[in-house]
Design a protein around this motif. Structure first.
Motif, PDB file in Angstrom:
ATOM      1  N   ALA A 149      98.645 -18.460 134.192  1.00 20.04           N
ATOM      2  CA  ALA A 149      97.347 -17.947 133.104  1.00 20.04           C
ATOM      3  C   ALA A 149      97.257 -16.671 132.091  1.00 20.04           C
ATOM      4  CB  ALA A 149      96.207 -18.504 133.902  1.00 20.04           C
ATOM      5  N   GLN A 150      99.129 -15.622 132.586  1.00 16.33           N
ATOM      6  CA  GLN A 150      98.132 -14.685 131.442  1.00 16.33           C
ATOM      7  C   GLN A 150      98.983 -15.573 130.331  1.00 16.33           C
ATOM      8  OE1 GLN A 150      99.956 -12.148 134.833  1.00 16.33           O
ATOM      9  NE2 GLN A 150      97.945 -11.174 134.760  1.00 16.33           N
ATOM     10  N   LEU A 151     100.238 -15.800 130.307  1.00 15.54           N
ATOM     11  CA  LEU A 151     100.736 -15.782 129.475  1.00 15.54           C
ATOM     12  C   LEU A 151     100.220 -16.797 128.304  1.00 15.54           C
ATOM     13  CD1 LEU A 151     105.001 -17.052 130.662  1.00 15.54           C
ATOM     14  CD2 LEU A 151     103.971 -15.221 129.679  1.00 15.54           C
ATOM     15  N   LEU A 152      99.226 -18.370 129.155  1.00 17.72           N
ATOM     16  CA  LEU A 152      98.082 -18.988 128.096  1.00 17.72           C
ATOM     17  C   LEU A 152      97.823 -17.693 127.853  1.00 17.72           C
ATOM     18  CD1 LEU A 152      96.968 -20.957 127.167  1.00 17.72           C
ATOM     19  CD2 LEU A 152      96.650 -21.578 129.653  1.00 17.72           C
ATOM     20  N   ALA A 153      96.530 -17.013 128.186  1.00 15.76           N
ATOM     21  CA  ALA A 153      96.409 -15.737 127.814  1.00 15.76           C
ATOM     22  C   ALA A 153      96.355 -15.130 126.296  1.00 15.76           C
ATOM     23  CB  ALA A 153      95.282 -14.845 128.632  1.00 15.76           C
ATOM     24  N   GLU A 154      97.210 -14.735 126.174  1.00 21.88           N
ATOM     25  CA  GLU A 154      98.535 -14.479 125.552  1.00 21.88           C
ATOM     26  C   GLU A 154      98.840 -15.251 124.375  1.00 21.88           C
ATOM     27  OE1 GLU A 154     102.633 -12.656 126.658  1.00 21.88           O
ATOM     28  OE2 GLU A 154     100.815 -11.460 128.270  1.00 21.88           O
ATOM     29  N   GLU A 155      99.080 -16.197 124.723  1.00 20.50           N
ATOM     30  CA  GLU A 155      99.032 -17.681 123.621  1.00 20.50           C
ATOM     31  C   GLU A 155      98.211 -17.207 122.464  1.00 20.50           C
ATOM     32  OE1 GLU A 155     102.398 -19.781 121.904  1.00 20.50           O
ATOM     33  OE2 GLU A 155     102.197 -18.678 122.669  1.00 20.50           O
ATOM     34  N   LEU A 156      97.016 -17.856 123.724  1.00 20.50           N
ATOM     35  CA  LEU A 156      95.844 -17.971 122.409  1.00 20.50           C
ATOM     36  C   LEU A 156      95.607 -17.402 121.792  1.00 20.50           C
ATOM     37  CD1 LEU A 156      93.677 -19.574 126.239  1.00 20.50           C
ATOM     38  CD2 LEU A 156      94.351 -21.172 123.365  1.00 20.50           C
ATOM     39  N   ARG A 157      95.344 -15.512 122.018  1.00 21.48           N
ATOM     40  CA  ARG A 157      94.647 -14.682 121.493  1.00 21.48           C
ATOM     41  C   ARG A 157      95.846 -14.591 119.594  1.00 21.48           C
ATOM     42  NH1 ARG A 157      94.207 -11.607 127.272  1.00 21.48           N
ATOM     43  NH2 ARG A 157      92.189 -11.805 127.487  1.00 21.48           N
ATOM     44  N   SER A 158      96.995 -14.761 120.571  1.00 25.29           N
ATOM     45  CA  SER A 158      98.285 -14.648 118.855  1.00 25.29           C
ATOM     46  C   SER A 158      96.919 -15.454 118.223  1.00 25.29           C
ATOM     47  CB  SER A 158      99.229 -14.635 119.839  1.00 25.29           C
ATOM     48  OG  SER A 158      99.648 -15.870 120.128  1.00 25.29           O
ATOM     49  N   ARG A 159      96.894 -16.674 118.854  1.00 19.85           N
ATOM     50  CA  ARG A 159      96.753 -16.992 117.345  1.00 19.85           C
ATOM     51  C   ARG A 159      95.411 -17.506 117.217  1.00 19.85           C
ATOM     52  NH1 ARG A 159      99.098 -23.435 119.972  1.00 19.85           N
ATOM     53  NH2 ARG A 159     101.101 -22.804 120.066  1.00 19.85           N
ATOM     54  N   GLY A 160      94.481 -16.422 118.047  1.00 20.63           N
ATOM     55  CA  GLY A 160      93.298 -15.916 116.893  1.00 20.63           C
ATOM     56  C   GLY A 160      91.400 -16.119 118.232  1.00 20.63           C
ATOM     57  N   PHE A 161      92.300 -16.817 119.491  1.00 17.58           N
ATOM     58  CA  PHE A 161      91.033 -16.859 119.462  1.00 17.58           C
ATOM     59  C   PHE A 161      90.556 -15.922 121.102  1.00 17.58           C
ATOM     60  CE2 PHE A 161      92.865 -21.586 119.701  1.00 17.58           C
ATOM     61  CZ  PHE A 161      91.824 -21.737 119.300  1.00 17.58           C
ATOM     62  N   ASP A 162      89.386 -15.777 121.854  1.00 21.44           N
ATOM     63  CA  ASP A 162      89.080 -15.149 122.818  1.00 21.44           C
ATOM     64  C   ASP A 162      89.453 -15.779 123.823  1.00 21.44           C
ATOM     65  OD1 ASP A 162      88.061 -13.026 120.737  1.00 21.44           O
ATOM     66  OD2 ASP A 162      85.634 -13.921 120.601  1.00 21.44           O
ATOM     67  N   VAL A 163      89.526 -14.828 124.487  1.00 19.89           N
ATOM     68  CA  VAL A 163      89.884 -14.808 126.091  1.00 19.89           C
ATOM     69  C   VAL A 163      89.560 -14.206 127.056  1.00 19.89           C
ATOM     70  CG1 VAL A 163      91.956 -15.514 127.987  1.00 19.89           C
ATOM     71  CG2 VAL A 163      92.124 -15.960 125.511  1.00 19.89           C
ATOM     72  N   VAL A 164      88.317 -14.917 128.434  1.00 17.96           N
ATOM     73  CA  VAL A 164      88.029 -14.563 129.387  1.00 17.96           C
ATOM     74  C   VAL A 164      88.856 -15.172 130.620  1.00 17.96           C
ATOM     75  CG1 VAL A 164      86.578 -15.917 129.233  1.00 17.96           C
ATOM     76  CG2 VAL A 164      86.477 -14.065 130.594  1.00 17.96           C
ATOM     77  N   MET A 165      89.203 -14.697 131.936  1.00 20.45           N
ATOM     78  CA  MET A 165      89.629 -14.706 132.508  1.00 20.45           C
ATOM     79  C   MET A 165      89.082 -14.608 134.282  1.00 20.45           C
ATOM     80  SD  MET A 165      93.704 -13.680 132.053  1.00 20.45           S
ATOM     81  CE  MET A 165      94.414 -14.821 132.952  1.00 20.45           C
ATOM     82  N   THR A 166      89.059 -15.364 134.948  1.00 22.46           N
ATOM     83  CA  THR A 166      88.584 -16.155 136.015  1.00 22.46           C
ATOM     84  C   THR A 166      88.776 -14.460 137.403  1.00 22.46           C
ATOM     85  OG1 THR A 166      89.356 -17.155 137.061  1.00 22.46           O
ATOM     86  CG2 THR A 166      87.480 -17.844 136.246  1.00 22.46           C
TER      87      THR A 166
END
Length: 204
Positions: free
Chosen positions: A48-65
Motif C-alpha cells: 500500500a505504501q508503494l502504491l501511495a508513492e506511485e500515485l503521488r508521483s502521478r499527481g494524485f492526492d493519497v490518503v491511507m486508512t
C-alpha cells in the motif's frame, strides 16, 4: 438492491484527484500468517505504501486508512475515504487457502443486498475491479478471479471501491515473491495504471 449489473464503458474523464488506500488488518489483527513467517498485515502495508508513492508521483492526492502497524475497524476504513473526500477506495489484502497450490491475484467488487453507494457508483466499482485484472495481466501478474463479495469495506464505501488480494501466503512461490520490493512494485504499478486510466475515462 441485488447484484450489480456489468458496467457500461465510460464516455468521458472522471474527477479523480484523491485516492484512499486501505492496507488490510494491522495492529492486533495480523491477518493471514504464512508457514514461513510472513504476516499479511506487514506485506499489505508495504504494498500500500508503494502504491501511495506511485500515485503521488502521478499527481494524485493519497490518503491511507493506516500508514503504520495500527488497527482500524472495518467500518471505519471506508469512512476515512468519505471524511477525507476521496474519489476512489482501494483495499489491499493477501490471501490464504488450504491448498498450497492455489495462487493468483483476486479482485473483488461489492455484490450484496445493501450498500452505502448508489447503483452508478457500484457499477464503477465493478469496472474498476475488471480493469485491475487487465492491468495485472498486462504487467505479467497472474490473476485467479474477479468476483463480487459483501465485504464490509466495500459495502460501506460511498465511492467506487475494490478489494485486491495480492497473492496467496499459503503458496510458497507467491509468498517468496511478496517478500520482494520488486514484486510489490509491479503490483503497485498495475493498480496505479488503472487509476490513471480510470481518471481519463479509459479504464476498460
Amino acid at each position: 438492491t441485488g447484484p450489480v449489473k456489468p458496467p457500461v464503458r465510460p464516455v468521458g474523464p472522471r474527477a479523480v484527484g484523491k485516492v484512499c488506500i486501505d492496507a488490510g488488518h494491522g495492529g492486533k489483527d495480523p491477518g493471514a500468517i504464512s508457514r514461513w513467517g510472513l504476516w499479511e498485515k506487514d506485506v499489505v502495508l508495504a504494498t500500500a505504501q508503494l502504491l501511495a508513492e506511485e500515485l503521488r508521483s502521478r499527481g494524485f492526492d493519497v490518503v491511507m486508512t493506516r500508514d503504520s502497524d495500527t488497527f482500524v475497524e472495518l467500518e471505519d476504513r471506508p469512512a476515512v475515504a468519505t471524511r477525507k473526500g476521496a474519489d476512489l477506495f482501494v483495499s489491499v489484502h493477501a490471501n490464504s487457502m488450504t491448498s498450497p497450490a492455489t495462487r493468483g491475484i483476486e479482485v473483488f467488487y461489492w455484490s450484496g443486498r445493501s450498500s452505502a453507494a448508489p447503483a452508478s457508483v457500484r457499477r464503477e466499482g465493478v469496472e474498476l475491479a475488471d480493469a485491475i485484472r487487465d492491468a495485472c495481466v498486462n504487467n505479467g501478474l497472474e490473476v485467479r478471479s474477479v468476483r463480487g463479495a459483501d465485504y464490509k469495506v466495500l459495502r460501506y464505501s460511498r465511492v467506487p471501491a475494490t478489494l485486491v488480494e495480492i497473492g496467496f501466503l499459503t503458496n510458497r512461490a507467491e509468498e517468496q515473491a511478496l517478500r520482494t520490493r520488486s514484486h510489490r512494485q509491479r503490483l503497485a504499478k498495475a493498480i496505479a495504471d488503472v487509476i490513471a486510466a480510470y481518471k481519463k475515462g479509459a479504464s476498460r
